[in-house]
Design a protein around this motif. Structure first.
Motif, PDB file in Angstrom:
ATOM      1  N   THR A   1       2.665  -5.526  -7.192  1.00 28.23           N
ATOM      2  CA  THR A   1       1.508  -4.703  -6.824  1.00 28.23           C
ATOM      3  C   THR A   1       0.758  -5.353  -5.681  1.00 28.23           C
ATOM      4  OG1 THR A   1       1.363  -4.260  -9.171  1.00 28.23           O
ATOM      5  CG2 THR A   1      -0.420  -3.422  -7.805  1.00 28.23           C
ATOM      6  N   LEU A   2       0.588  -6.674  -5.794  1.00 27.66           N
ATOM      7  CA  LEU A   2      -0.140  -7.400  -4.751  1.00 27.66           C
ATOM      8  C   LEU A   2       0.596  -7.305  -3.412  1.00 27.66           C
ATOM      9  CD1 LEU A   2      -2.682  -9.149  -4.555  1.00 27.66           C
ATOM     10  CD2 LEU A   2      -1.212 -11.158  -4.787  1.00 27.66           C
ATOM     11  N   LEU A   3       1.926  -7.499  -3.478  1.00 29.93           N
ATOM     12  CA  LEU A   3       2.719  -7.425  -2.247  1.00 29.93           C
ATOM     13  C   LEU A   3       2.625  -6.036  -1.624  1.00 29.93           C
ATOM     14  CD1 LEU A   3       5.944  -9.397  -3.214  1.00 29.93           C
ATOM     15  CD2 LEU A   3       4.016 -10.163  -1.848  1.00 29.93           C
ATOM     16  N   ALA A   4       2.657  -5.007  -2.501  1.00 29.33           N
ATOM     17  CA  ALA A   4       2.551  -3.637  -2.017  1.00 29.33           C
ATOM     18  C   ALA A   4       1.209  -3.448  -1.314  1.00 29.33           C
ATOM     19  CB  ALA A   4       2.692  -2.642  -3.160  1.00 29.33           C
ATOM     20  N   ALA A   5       0.150  -4.054  -1.894  1.00 29.03           N
ATOM     21  CA  ALA A   5      -1.180  -3.933  -1.294  1.00 29.03           C
ATOM     22  C   ALA A   5      -1.200  -4.595   0.084  1.00 29.03           C
ATOM     23  CB  ALA A   5      -2.227  -4.555  -2.199  1.00 29.03           C
ATOM     24  N   PHE A   6      -0.574  -5.770   0.198  1.00 28.45           N
ATOM     25  CA  PHE A   6      -0.513  -6.454   1.497  1.00 28.45           C
ATOM     26  C   PHE A   6       0.173  -5.562   2.536  1.00 28.45           C
ATOM     27  CE2 PHE A   6      -0.590 -10.895  -0.564  1.00 28.45           C
ATOM     28  CZ  PHE A   6      -1.944 -11.006  -0.305  1.00 28.45           C
ATOM     29  N   SER A   7       1.351  -5.037   2.146  1.00 26.09           N
ATOM     30  CA  SER A   7       2.123  -4.229   3.088  1.00 26.09           C
ATOM     31  C   SER A   7       1.333  -3.001   3.511  1.00 26.09           C
ATOM     32  CB  SER A   7       3.450  -3.803   2.459  1.00 26.09           C
ATOM     33  OG  SER A   7       4.256  -4.943   2.264  1.00 26.09           O
ATOM     34  N   THR A   8       0.706  -2.326   2.509  1.00 26.20           N
ATOM     35  CA  THR A   8      -0.051  -1.115   2.819  1.00 26.20           C
ATOM     36  C   THR A   8      -1.209  -1.440   3.748  1.00 26.20           C
ATOM     37  OG1 THR A   8       0.495  -0.397   0.608  1.00 26.20           O
ATOM     38  CG2 THR A   8      -1.077   0.947   1.806  1.00 26.20           C
ATOM     39  N   ALA A   9      -1.870  -2.583   3.506  1.00 28.53           N
ATOM     40  CA  ALA A   9      -3.003  -2.964   4.354  1.00 28.53           C
ATOM     41  C   ALA A   9      -2.546  -3.108   5.802  1.00 28.53           C
ATOM     42  CB  ALA A   9      -3.620  -4.261   3.859  1.00 28.53           C
ATOM     43  N   ARG A  10      -1.364  -3.729   6.018  1.00 31.99           N
ATOM     44  CA  ARG A  10      -0.842  -3.866   7.374  1.00 31.99           C
ATOM     45  C   ARG A  10      -0.646  -2.499   8.004  1.00 31.99           C
ATOM     46  NH1 ARG A  10       2.920  -7.861   4.925  1.00 31.99           N
ATOM     47  NH2 ARG A  10       1.559  -9.679   4.961  1.00 31.99           N
ATOM     48  N   MET A  11      -0.081  -1.577   7.220  1.00 34.08           N
ATOM     49  CA  MET A  11       0.164  -0.219   7.724  1.00 34.08           C
ATOM     50  C   MET A  11      -1.151   0.447   8.119  1.00 34.08           C
ATOM     51  SD  MET A  11       3.394   0.869   7.560  1.00 34.08           S
ATOM     52  CE  MET A  11       3.420   2.595   7.132  1.00 34.08           C
ATOM     53  N   VAL A  12      -2.154   0.306   7.247  1.00 27.12           N
ATOM     54  CA  VAL A  12      -3.439   0.982   7.507  1.00 27.12           C
ATOM     55  C   VAL A  12      -4.071   0.439   8.784  1.00 27.12           C
ATOM     56  CG1 VAL A  12      -5.790   1.301   6.672  1.00 27.12           C
ATOM     57  CG2 VAL A  12      -3.866   1.589   5.113  1.00 27.12           C
ATOM     58  N   VAL A  13      -4.086  -0.891   8.928  1.00 28.27           N
ATOM     59  CA  VAL A  13      -4.687  -1.481  10.125  1.00 28.27           C
ATOM     60  C   VAL A  13      -3.959  -0.983  11.375  1.00 28.27           C
ATOM     61  CG1 VAL A  13      -5.099  -3.620  11.388  1.00 28.27           C
ATOM     62  CG2 VAL A  13      -5.527  -3.521   8.921  1.00 28.27           C
ATOM     63  N   ALA A  14      -2.612  -1.056  11.333  1.00 32.25           N
ATOM     64  CA  ALA A  14      -1.835  -0.626  12.499  1.00 32.25           C
ATOM     65  C   ALA A  14      -2.094   0.847  12.799  1.00 32.25           C
ATOM     66  CB  ALA A  14      -0.348  -0.849  12.264  1.00 32.25           C
ATOM     67  N   TYR A  15      -2.195   1.662  11.741  1.00 35.58           N
ATOM     68  CA  TYR A  15      -2.398   3.093  11.945  1.00 35.58           C
ATOM     69  C   TYR A  15      -3.757   3.362  12.598  1.00 35.58           C
ATOM     70  CZ  TYR A  15      -3.287   7.970  11.225  1.00 35.58           C
ATOM     71  OH  TYR A  15      -3.605   9.285  11.456  1.00 35.58           O
ATOM     72  N   LEU A  16      -4.788   2.676  12.113  1.00 35.18           N
ATOM     73  CA  LEU A  16      -6.124   2.916  12.682  1.00 35.18           C
ATOM     74  C   LEU A  16      -6.158   2.536  14.159  1.00 35.18           C
ATOM     75  CD1 LEU A  16      -8.431   1.820   9.748  1.00 35.18           C
ATOM     76  CD2 LEU A  16      -7.813   4.131  10.484  1.00 35.18           C
ATOM     77  N   VAL A  17      -5.527   1.401  14.484  1.00 36.32           N
ATOM     78  CA  VAL A  17      -5.483   1.007  15.892  1.00 36.32           C
ATOM     79  C   VAL A  17      -4.720   2.061  16.699  1.00 36.32           C
ATOM     80  CG1 VAL A  17      -4.766  -0.768  17.529  1.00 36.32           C
ATOM     81  CG2 VAL A  17      -5.586  -1.425  15.276  1.00 36.32           C
ATOM     82  N   ALA A  18      -3.581   2.520  16.143  1.00 41.93           N
ATOM     83  CA  ALA A  18      -2.778   3.524  16.840  1.00 41.93           C
ATOM     84  C   ALA A  18      -3.566   4.815  17.041  1.00 41.93           C
ATOM     85  CB  ALA A  18      -1.490   3.809  16.067  1.00 41.93           C
TER      86      ALA A  18
END
Lengths: 566, 244
Positions: A37-54
């Motif tokens: 669950t924690l790893l999934a949260a890390f990965s999702t956080a990366r996606m969210v940050v990248a998406y917002l910048v994009a």
């Protein structure tokens, strides 16, 4: 409302009890679950940050390209090139750059990963914004001007809403792309060192290297759950809501009357009191903002030249940066060709040919199965209800996450061919297939569904059936969507090469000659920048040539001949 | 409006759209510009409201060169040009918000004009849920909402069915006859000669490409006008013969 909340509480209670029970029966399993669950949260956080910048980038870039004709002269071709280059090829370079910038601190790797995901998301979104802004009906622009909408008000009421439909549509695509690159980038070797960040992608990759089947499947399962949950709770409601911002309202097209994308999720607690409090705290900020933008508006209104000056300055700055980047690039290239070519460069022609053939085989298989399935799903409600969820579940998994499963399967199949079996070849083609096929399938389904009902009825009333029906109605009608799907699929295919031609699995290396494996050799075990640049350039040239010489002319012809318009 | 011309340039060649034109509008004027399709009527209107610059000449509004965002000039479009993502209320409030009107004041004024065009109860509807006639009512309410001195209408009835168009014409004349409501002058562009004779005090006739002013006629028929009267037809026939 109240009933739902009671059910939620009950559900939460059951989950807690189940968790406690599991902790007693299988403590190790619970630890793994928590870890995943924690790893999934890390990965999702990366996606969210990248998406917002994009997102911010796409709106800014698309807006600039659409509103500043002079800047558009470079902005558009640049975007076109950025969109067609296989970005995974640049990852080693980006990784080395970011790690060096942060003096080896892991934050550098985080930046590199987020940057890579960003590059996989941003371009098509920017194009979407540009397209929607340039297709705003002339009268609506005129109305905005005649009623005095300028600056921020114009953006808020005209430009931004006009871009929403395409922005959301492209966001869904970008998000899918993002997962592919996230999984590929959490473990990566560059410059002789291996970099790793905690995340689901790294978990699956490490499990693959160790050949740990339970861990592989567990990781993939959690990934699928996360991808699907976000799709159901985020992207679908947003897509439904974005339909409201469509300009062209064809007759008979049903536009949902929803005020908020989350109408269906009203039961989720919204903390109205806390939100009101936050609004009170934020009031001075909002008021200040309004005062400032009002003042700016007045300045612009009083001195219309100021705006023109500002634009000129920023165009000049952009030009300077552009010239610097291009000239350093050219200088670097010039210097490179003065040195003797790297030894491995002799493999470039054959590597290019082999990679191309692999993609072609994968594309052939993909076309062969997706066309009939798309027609079946598009024409039959029942088949769609039964099959679509299964296909969506498979499609939700990025091909990079499936690597270990695909290699395992390839080894198993190849073994049955004895001496002639080549697991690495098979795996490389299968990874390409899994990267390409979904773009084709979902584009084709949309194409079949877009065939107007009266055209179908006309065909039926003239007795068109079987082969004639396919030849005269179905195939021509889906040609444009087949082309759109193909372009995206090939783009994904070129990226897939980099992960598919060199795979570590269960302590073994599966490798075939190709552009992807050359790239891997250029960074590992000994870095060779010249080979790296040559390989990337070859890839870019091939991709651009295919786009310009094959896809562009085909698309132009198809839109002229096969567009479904009444 | 002084000596306005408009040309388009394509491949170095000049296409004249409008020959030099000169006319003026005064208080309580209802002027119609008629002409065959493609005579540059719409271009003329876009120049008058400041959406496009003239190739030469000047458009003056109260002695000053006109600007597109002048809140004293409002425009009604043939295609309605409503913002599909805004409700009726929000569409009408739009010009007021750009003017910087206070939110509560904005809401009050918008409601007043929504009521004036008979759309009370549809404030929260979206444009796509309305019929053509209702959409154009919103367009009119939006234009009147900024309380302009001059109202410009570009073929406002052309995309409506004949019955709806006739009802809306009468309603606009009704609103126009109420001196408490804006605007002080109306300029309408149309290709329908009957419509011009039915509504206008003055009719400016343009010839076909390039647009040239053929005549300026004062229609002195009493209101409400009757389409069946011979005098009415006299005017229609005269304009018709001027155009052909």
């Amino acid at each position: 409302m109240r009933g739902t909340r009671r059910w939620l509480r009950l559900l939460a209670g059951i989950l807690v009890l189940a968790g406690l029970g599991a902790l007693i029966v299988d403590p190790q399993g619970v630890v793994t679950a928590a870890q995943l669950t924690l790893l999934a949260a890390f990965s999702t956080a990366r996606m969210v940050v990248a998406y917002l910048v994009a997102l911010v980038f796409a709106i800014g870039y698309g807006y600039a390209a659409a509103t500043r004709r002079k800047a558009a002269v470079f902005l558009l071709p640049l975007l076109d090139i950025l969109q067609s280059i296989p970005i995974l090829g640049f990852f080693p370079a980006a990784l080395i750059f970011f790690v060096a910038t942060f003096h080896g601190h892991p934050v550098g790797i985080e930046f590199a990963v987020v940057f890579l995901i960003f590059t996989s998301m941003a371009w098509n979104m920017a194009f979407g914004v540009y397209e929607s802004l340039t297709t705003i009906p002339q009268d609506l622009e005129a109305a905005a001007a005649a009623f005095g909408l300028r600056g921020w008000l114009r953006f808020r009421y005209l430009s931004f809403p006009a871009a929403i439909t395409k922005l959301i549509y492209n966001s869904v695509l970008s998000w899918t792309n993002g997962w592919f690159f996230l999984v590929a980038s959490e473990v990566f070797s560059a410059g002789g060192t291996e970099f790793q960040r905690p995340g689901l992608g790294a978990y699956i990759a490490v499990a693959g290297r160790n050949g740990d089947a339970t861990a592989i499947l567990g990781g993939i399962g959690v990934l699928a759950a996360v991808v699907l949950a976000l799709d159901i709770f985020l992207w679908r409601p947003l897509s439904v809501w974005s339909e409201r911002f469509r300009m062209d309202v064809a007759a008979g097209r049903e536009i949902p009357r929803v005020a908020s994308p989350y109408e269906r999720f009203r039961w989720i607690p919204r903390f109205p009191r806390a939100r009101r409090q936050a609004a009170v705290w934020l009031r001075p900020v909002v008021a200040g903002y309004h005062r400032l933008s009002g003042r700016l508006e007045r300045v612009y209104a009083a001195h219309p030249k100021v705006l023109i000056e500002i634009r000129r300055i920023d165009l000049a700055m952009f030009l300077v940066v552009f010239v610097i980047v291009v000239s350093t690039g050219l200088l670097g290239l010039g210097r490179m060709f003065l040195r003797p070519l790297p030894v491995d460069a002799q493999f470039l022609p054959s590597a290019t040919a082999l990679s191309f053939v692999r993609l072609l085989v994968a594309y052939g298989i993909a076309v062969a199965w997706t066309i009939p399935v798309a027609v079946l799903l598009g024409e039959s409600q029942r088949a769609s209800r039964l099959l679509a969820p299964v296909l969506e579940l498979f499609a939700s998994l990025p091909a990079t996450a499936l690597l270990p499963v695909i290699v395992g399967f390839s080894v198993f199949v190849a073994a049955s061919f004895g001496r002639f079996g080549q697991p690495a070849q098979l795996a490389a083609i299968l990874v390409a297939l899994f990267s390409m096929q979904w773009y084709l399938l979902f584009n084709l389904i949309a194409g079949v569904r877009a065939i107007p009902e009266d055209l179908r009825q006309a065909a039926r009333s003239f007795g068109l059936r079987g082969r004639t029906y396919w030849k005269r109605v179905l195939l021509p009608a889906i040609t444009p969507s087949l082309l759109t799907g193909s372009i995206t699929a090939w783009g994904a295919g070129w990226n897939a090469l980099i992960v598919s031609e060199y795979i570590q699995y269960a302590g073994q290396v599966f490798e075939v000659l190709g552009l992807g494996s050359l790239l891997n050799h250029a960074v590992y075990p000994t870095p060779d920048n010249d080979l790296l640049i040559l390989t990337i350039m070859t890839m870019i040239v091939v991709v651009l040539a295919m786009n310009k010489l094959l896809w562009r002319p085909l698309t132009r012809r198809a839109t002229l001949r096969y567009r479904l318009e009444v | 409006m002084k000596d306005v011309t408009k040309s388009f340039f394509e491949n170095g060649k000049e296409f004249k759209v409008l020959e030099p034109l000169r006319f003026g509008l005064a208080e309580r004027d209802f002027v119609c510009v008629v002409g065959p399709s493609g005579c540059g009527k719409s271009t003329l209107l876009r120049i008058i409201v400041g959406l496009e610059p003239p190739t030469s000449g000047q458009v003056l509004f109260e002695g000053q060169p006109i600007r597109a965002d002048n809140p004293q000039v409002a425009m009604v479009f043939q295609s309605f040009a409503l913002f599909p993502w805004l409700t009726v209320q929000q569409n009408v409030e739009l010009g007021l918000e750009a003017k910087g009107t206070h939110p509560e004041e904005r809401q009050r004024i918008a409601r007043k004009f929504i009521e004036a065009v008979g759309l009370t109860g549809f404030e929260d509807a979206y444009p796509r849920e309305l019929s053509g006639g209702m959409k154009q009512r919103v367009g009119i309410a939006r234009a009147l909402g900024i309380e302009p001195l001059l109202l410009c209408m570009d073929e406002p009835f052309s995309s409506l069915d004949p019955l709806t168009a006739q009802n809306l014409r009468d309603e606009i004349l009704q609103l126009w006859s109420n001196p408490d409501l804006p605007p002080r002058a109306v300029l309408m562009v149309t290709h329908a000669i009957e419509e011009a004779v039915y509504m206008a005090d003055r009719v400016i006739v343009l010839s076909s490409r390039p647009g040239r002013m053929v005549a300026e006629l004062s229609i002195d028929l009493p209101r409400p006008r009757n389409r069946k009267e011979p005098e009415f037809y006299g005017w229609v026939d005269e304009i018709y013969s001027l155009i052909v």
